[in-house]
Design an enzyme around this catalytic site. Structure first.
Site, PDB file in Angstrom:
ATOM      1  CB  SER A 144      -0.892   0.018   1.243  1.00 21.61           C
ATOM      2  OG  SER A 144      -1.523   1.275   1.396  1.00 21.61           O
ATOM      3  CE1 TYR A 157      -3.969  -2.194   4.650  1.00 22.70           C
ATOM      4  CE2 TYR A 157      -3.521   0.140   4.298  1.00 22.70           C
ATOM      5  CZ  TYR A 157      -3.751  -1.121   3.790  1.00 22.70           C
ATOM      6  OH  TYR A 157      -3.748  -1.325   2.427  1.00 22.70           O
TER       7      TYR A 157
END
Length: 257
Positions: A144, A157
Site C-alpha cells: 500500500s 495497517y
C-alpha cells in the site's frame, strides 16, 4: 524472448474471492494459468472458482485463514495435490480497519499484523519449498502507498504494509539463488468492494467521493482492481525476469502530490 508466460502455471492468490484479489485471479486465468483461490469467504470463493471453470479455466477454491499455520499448511497440501507446486504466489489477503494510535488496542494490532504480515510470511514459508524444487518461481506481495506516507488514522495497517516491503526485500535477497523473484505491488486508492463498503458504513457516498477524488488525481481517475492485476501480472511474468526486491506503485500518480 520472455513475455506473459503464465499459461499452464499454477498461481495462488490469497484473499482472491473478491476485490483486488478477484481481479488478480481473473487476470491470470484469462492468460491460461491454473488458479488457486484462498479466502475465508467460502461463498464468494467457491462462486468465483465455478465461474472460471465454466469459462474453461482450471480453478480451485480452498478456504484458508492465512494467519493460522495449520490452515496454511492444509492449503499448501491441497494446492500441490490438485494443481501442482505453485509457480506464482500472490499474497493479497489483507484487512484495513481504521484506528489511530490511542484507538489501537492489542487485539486490534495483532489481528491486522496476523493477516497482513504474518499471513504473508506463513504463505511464503509454506510455498517456497515447492518453488525451490521446480527451480524458480515468483512471489508478489500486495502492499500500500501508506507504507511510505503513513496514515495516522490507519496506523497499524500502514505499519503492517511497511513491514511487507521489508519482508519483500529480505526474501528477494535470500531466494534469488533459487531463481525465485520477490516483488511488491503497491496500490493507491482502489475503488474495491471493501473500500466501497467501508465508505458506505460511514455514511459517505462512494461514487461521489471517487468522482471528486478522480478529478484531483494526475491520471484522472481512481484505480480499479484490474489496474492492480495488470501490475501483478507484469511482476509475475517473464516480462520482469530481471526484477526482484522492487516495489511497483500503481496509484495513478497519487503519491506524486
Amino acid at each position: 524472448m520472455n513475455g506473459i508466460d503464465v499459461a499452464g502455471k499454477t498461481v495462488l492468490v490469497t484473499g482472491g474471492a473478491q476485490g483486488i484479489g478477484r481481479a488478480i485471479a481473473e487476470r491470470f486465468a484469462a492468460y491460461g494459468a491454473r488458479v488457486a483461490i484462498a479466502d475465508v469467504n467460502e461463498e464468494a470463493g467457491a462462486a468465483l472458482a465455478r465461474t472460471l471453470a465454466e469459462a474453461g479455466r482450471e480453478a480451485l477454491f480452498v478456504r484458508c485463514d492465512v494467519s493460522r499455520l495449520d490452515e496454511v499448511r492444509g492449503l499448501a497440501s491441497e494446492v500441490r495435490a490438485k494443481l501442482g507446486a505453485a509457480d506464482v504466489l500472490v499474497n493479497n489477503a489483507g484487512i484495513f480497519p481504521r484506528a489511530d494510535l490511542m484507538g489501537t488496542d492489542e487485539a486490534f494490532w495483532e489481528r491486522i499484523m496476523g493477516i497482513n504480515l504474518k499471513g504473508a510470511y506463513l504463505m511464503c514459508q509454506a510455498f517456497v519449498p515447492g518453488m525451490i524444487e521446480r527451480g524458480g518461481g515468483s512471489i508478489v506481495n500486495i502492499g500500500s502507498t501508506h507504507a511510505r506516507s503513513g496514515d495516522p488514522a490507519a496506523m497499524a495497517y500502514a505499519v503492517s504494509k511497511g513491514a511487507v516491503v521489508t519482508l519483500t526485500r529480505n526474501l528477494a535477497k535470500g531466494l534469488a539463488k533459487h531463481g525465485i523473484r520477490v516483488n511488491c505491488v503497491q496500490p493507491g486508492w482502489v475503488a474495491s468492494e471493501g473500500e466501497t463498503s467501508r465508505l458506505r458504513a460511514t455514511g459517505t457516498d462512494p461514487d461521489k467521493l471517487f468522482a471528486e477524488a478522480s478529478s484531483r488525481l494526475p491520471m484522472g481517475r481512481i484505480q480499479t482492481g484490474e489496474d492492480i492485476a495488470d501490475g501483478v501480472l507484469f511482476m509475475a511474468s517473464g516480462l520482469s525476469s530481471q526484477v526482484t526486491g522492487q516495489v511497483l506503485t500503481v496509484d495513478g500518480g497519487l503519491s506524486l502530490r
